[in-house]
Design a protein around this motif. Sequence first.
Motif, PDB file in Angstrom:
ATOM      1  N   LEU A   1      -1.385  -8.452  -8.453  1.00  0.00           N
ATOM      2  CA  LEU A   1      -2.309  -9.121  -8.486  1.00  0.00           C
ATOM      3  C   LEU A   1      -2.315 -10.619  -8.207  1.00  0.00           C
ATOM      4  N   VAL A   2      -1.019 -11.186  -8.425  1.00  0.00           N
ATOM      5  CA  VAL A   2      -0.652 -12.528  -7.919  1.00  0.00           C
ATOM      6  C   VAL A   2       0.153 -12.765  -6.776  1.00  0.00           C
ATOM      7  N   ARG A   3       0.362 -11.612  -5.919  1.00  0.00           N
ATOM      8  CA  ARG A   3       1.380 -11.794  -4.811  1.00  0.00           C
ATOM      9  C   ARG A   3       1.005 -12.944  -3.969  1.00  0.00           C
ATOM     10  N   ASN A   4      -0.055 -13.318  -3.817  1.00  0.00           N
ATOM     11  CA  ASN A   4      -0.398 -14.279  -2.568  1.00  0.00           C
ATOM     12  C   ASN A   4      -0.659 -15.674  -2.942  1.00  0.00           C
ATOM     13  N   THR A   5      -0.469 -16.099  -4.119  1.00  0.00           N
ATOM     14  CA  THR A   5      -0.618 -17.332  -4.646  1.00  0.00           C
ATOM     15  C   THR A   5       0.440 -18.314  -4.238  1.00  0.00           C
ATOM     16  N   VAL A   6       1.663 -17.979  -4.586  1.00  0.00           N
ATOM     17  CA  VAL A   6       2.522 -19.008  -3.979  1.00  0.00           C
ATOM     18  C   VAL A   6       2.749 -19.291  -2.505  1.00  0.00           C
ATOM     19  N   PRO A   7       2.675 -18.223  -1.516  1.00  0.00           N
ATOM     20  CA  PRO A   7       2.324 -18.448  -0.102  1.00  0.00           C
ATOM     21  C   PRO A   7       1.064 -19.161   0.498  1.00  0.00           C
ATOM     22  N   LEU A   8       0.050 -18.734  -0.360  1.00  0.00           N
ATOM     23  CA  LEU A   8      -0.964 -19.634  -0.163  1.00  0.00           C
ATOM     24  C   LEU A   8      -1.064 -21.075  -0.327  1.00  0.00           C
ATOM     25  N   VAL A   9      -0.415 -21.468  -1.314  1.00  0.00           N
ATOM     26  CA  VAL A   9      -0.555 -22.846  -1.701  1.00  0.00           C
ATOM     27  C   VAL A   9       0.686 -23.337  -0.538  1.00  0.00           C
ATOM     28  N   LYS A  10       1.630 -22.814  -0.400  1.00  0.00           N
ATOM     29  CA  LYS A  10       2.644 -23.273   0.473  1.00  0.00           C
ATOM     30  C   LYS A  10       1.843 -23.364   2.079  1.00  0.00           C
TER      31      LYS A  10
ATOM     32  N   VAL B   1       4.567 -16.358 -11.006  1.00  0.00           N
ATOM     33  CA  VAL B   1       4.711 -17.798 -11.061  1.00  0.00           C
ATOM     34  C   VAL B   1       3.396 -18.317 -11.439  1.00  0.00           C
ATOM     35  N   PRO B   2       2.051 -17.632 -11.116  1.00  0.00           N
ATOM     36  CA  PRO B   2       0.918 -18.349 -11.728  1.00  0.00           C
ATOM     37  C   PRO B   2       0.952 -18.499 -13.161  1.00  0.00           C
ATOM     38  N   ARG B   3       1.424 -17.351 -13.836  1.00  0.00           N
ATOM     39  CA  ARG B   3       1.419 -17.436 -15.508  1.00  0.00           C
ATOM     40  C   ARG B   3       2.494 -18.310 -15.790  1.00  0.00           C
ATOM     41  N   ILE B   4       3.311 -18.521 -14.956  1.00  0.00           N
ATOM     42  CA  ILE B   4       4.724 -19.289 -15.543  1.00  0.00           C
ATOM     43  C   ILE B   4       5.352 -18.595 -16.435  1.00  0.00           C
ATOM     44  N   LYS B   5       5.608 -17.255 -16.310  1.00  0.00           N
ATOM     45  CA  LYS B   5       6.096 -16.266 -17.446  1.00  0.00           C
ATOM     46  C   LYS B   5       7.066 -15.458 -16.775  1.00  0.00           C
ATOM     47  N   GLY B   6       8.061 -15.332 -17.159  1.00  0.00           N
ATOM     48  CA  GLY B   6       9.095 -14.214 -16.823  1.00  0.00           C
ATOM     49  C   GLY B   6       9.652 -13.333 -17.939  1.00  0.00           C
ATOM     50  N   THR B   7       9.689 -13.999 -19.248  1.00  0.00           N
ATOM     51  CA  THR B   7      10.585 -13.225 -20.181  1.00  0.00           C
ATOM     52  C   THR B   7      10.039 -11.953 -20.295  1.00  0.00           C
ATOM     53  N   HIS B   8       8.665 -11.767 -20.562  1.00  0.00           N
ATOM     54  CA  HIS B   8       8.360 -10.421 -20.872  1.00  0.00           C
ATOM     55  C   HIS B   8       8.542  -9.223 -19.665  1.00  0.00           C
ATOM     56  N   THR B   9       8.357  -9.861 -18.606  1.00  0.00           N
ATOM     57  CA  THR B   9       8.571  -8.728 -17.506  1.00  0.00           C
ATOM     58  C   THR B   9      10.093  -8.535 -17.194  1.00  0.00           C
ATOM     59  N   ALA B  10      10.848  -9.503 -17.661  1.00  0.00           N
ATOM     60  CA  ALA B  10      12.409  -9.281 -17.656  1.00  0.00           C
ATOM     61  C   ALA B  10      12.911  -8.139 -18.742  1.00  0.00           C
ATOM     62  N   MET B  11      12.257  -8.429 -19.837  1.00  0.00           N
ATOM     63  CA  MET B  11      12.625  -7.422 -21.051  1.00  0.00           C
ATOM     64  C   MET B  11      12.005  -6.098 -20.662  1.00  0.00           C
ATOM     65  N   LYS B  12      10.883  -6.036 -20.083  1.00  0.00           N
ATOM     66  CA  LYS B  12      10.500  -4.829 -19.813  1.00  0.00           C
ATOM     67  C   LYS B  12      11.400  -4.005 -18.917  1.00  0.00           C
TER      68      LYS B  12
ATOM     69  N   ALA C   1       9.411 -22.693 -23.057  1.00  0.00           N
ATOM     70  CA  ALA C   1       8.950 -21.322 -22.766  1.00  0.00           C
ATOM     71  C   ALA C   1       7.562 -21.047 -23.350  1.00  0.00           C
ATOM     72  N   VAL C   2       6.733 -20.349 -22.597  1.00  0.00           N
ATOM     73  CA  VAL C   2       5.695 -19.692 -23.354  1.00  0.00           C
ATOM     74  C   VAL C   2       5.918 -18.242 -23.067  1.00  0.00           C
ATOM     75  N   ILE C   3       5.874 -17.634 -24.064  1.00  0.00           N
ATOM     76  CA  ILE C   3       6.372 -16.009 -23.931  1.00  0.00           C
ATOM     77  C   ILE C   3       5.318 -15.153 -24.434  1.00  0.00           C
ATOM     78  N   ASP C   4       4.890 -14.290 -23.567  1.00  0.00           N
ATOM     79  CA  ASP C   4       4.079 -13.302 -23.840  1.00  0.00           C
ATOM     80  C   ASP C   4       4.759 -12.051 -24.522  1.00  0.00           C
ATOM     81  N   PRO C   5       4.422 -11.845 -25.703  1.00  0.00           N
ATOM     82  CA  PRO C   5       5.151 -10.941 -26.543  1.00  0.00           C
ATOM     83  C   PRO C   5       5.042  -9.213 -26.127  1.00  0.00           C
ATOM     84  N   LYS C   6       4.422  -9.102 -24.972  1.00  0.00           N
ATOM     85  CA  LYS C   6       3.959  -7.532 -24.653  1.00  0.00           C
ATOM     86  C   LYS C   6       5.115  -6.885 -24.858  1.00  0.00           C
ATOM     87  N   ALA C   7       6.155  -7.163 -23.900  1.00  0.00           N
ATOM     88  CA  ALA C   7       7.380  -6.348 -23.946  1.00  0.00           C
ATOM     89  C   ALA C   7       8.148  -6.491 -25.511  1.00  0.00           C
TER      90      ALA C   7
END
Length: 553
Positions: free
Chosen positions: A387-396, A336-347, A57-63
């Motif tokens: 901001l990143v909502r279209n990233t996954v569907p565009l690649v798919k 998904v593009p940042r490959i990070k969800g810990t900070h958003t989950a905590m918030k 895990a790479v974690i953004d400590p914002k939350a």
Amino acid sequence: MSERESMPYDVVIVGAGPAGLSAAIRLKQKAGEAGKDVSVCVIEKGSEVGAHILSGAVIDPKALDELLPEWRDSGCPLAATPVTENHHWILTEKKKIDFPHFLLPSFMNNHGTYTGSLGSLCRWLAEQAEGLGVEIFPGFAAAEVLYDEAGAVRGVATGDMGVTRDGEQGPDYQPGMELHARYTLFAEGARGHLTKQVKATYDLEADCDPQVYGIGIKELWDIPADKHEPGRVIHTQGWPLNVDSHANGGGFLYHQANGQVALGFVTWLSYKNPHLSPFQEMQRWKTHPAIRAILEGGKRVSYGARAITDGGFQSVPRLVFPGGALIGCCAGFLNVPRIKGTHTAMKSGMMAAEAAFDAVMADRGQDVLTTYPEAYEASWVYEELRLVRNTVPLVKKFGETAGTILAGTTMWAEHLGIKMPFTMKHKPDHVGMLRADIAPKIDYPKPDGVISFDRLSSVFLSNTNHGEDQPCHLKLGDPDRPVAYNLPLYDEPAQRYCPAGVYEVVGEEEGNPRFQINAQNCVHCKTCDIKDMTQNITWVSPEGGGGPNYPNM
């Protein structure tokens, strides 16, 4: 008359991951600030807090900065390894291209982030929660949602212990416990089995896209000291996916504390080729010269797998219902593009906790916590996912190369304040599988036992354990369908998409095929519940304390 005992709380939280523990801490903080008392209980199906936690895990400590501002000076294990290098490699079969980071929006940079074990972070968060008076019960799996006469959630019941394989009460039988609450927060992680029921009961996905997922397969390695560079972070895309599988995903390799690297590979579960094996894709990825060079001379010490939510902004369901809320990855807050969800989950846990605290103080009963989704829509979590909502569907839709370019273009535009006038849609991962006879076969190399390995030796390193004489927790809606339908049409992909060797077709060579479930191998990744083409497999929680026992994943 139920023989189960009950215990009352103001708030019950299902799951001791980062979201659930952050919610518990915030509830107690709010109570302390107000000079009030709020009773909070967290139940966790793992044998201990962190036993079922797996992330990069790479974690953004914002939350974490918002929740516990002094965490860096309070013994938090995450503080040990700040990220010092950030690389993005595009792989071909033999070469790598180091993608220049100046081409990415600034929010994709890992400056100020930390790499380490999410399980260890959760153990530390649990200590902080218990210090504030939170009651945490590991080894107790939530097995049933409880409702009141008006249809509101009024808590959960833990599973019975000591039930035999045939459903009878064994000599060590103990009935489950009912945990009654004014509000119940579900923090089960991706594809939580009670979350699925709550979503269906209250039609929480009526106004959003279906959630989509990836399967992340991870290993920990001890590597030679001269190869270890603490804080070095590498992400990869390209090979081996899209070679003969027409699938998407990528790899990661993080140099963490104590001479270890955490490495893993994510395969998006929207893949179409039934011959694909996410486990074998991960093993093949490790044989790339650039990855092999880091691992050679090292030793693999742990293994695990877990589904991750990839749907993002457009797949976030309605978050609240009478008597409760969804928080963390069961609501799908991964970026998904940042490959990070810990900070958003905590918030998310913090926002739900604040709403629940206000409701408890106002003695509002088991109403809907409307201030939680209002807070979400005004938060940095909402903006980050938008901001990143279209990233996954565009690649798919457009493939690895064109899709990545288009995704990067839209992220830059959104970052610069140019709002894209569209939000692309997701399709469920279980639809669109090609027939086995028209899909290209994939020739996976045999494991060498040095860099690449087989599934059973890998499961051994996950410390997975389930009681031998307990009911199978992998339920088939139609027991005949795997052999009668999936096998002739798709060569039964469960044999390959499970990263733990749970599913086998035996007796095929003798002309008498039988679908075998080795439930004792299950690492609780939930892939089968997601990917089965006819949604015939339902994962339910086994007896509490079973499953993997990850030391520091």
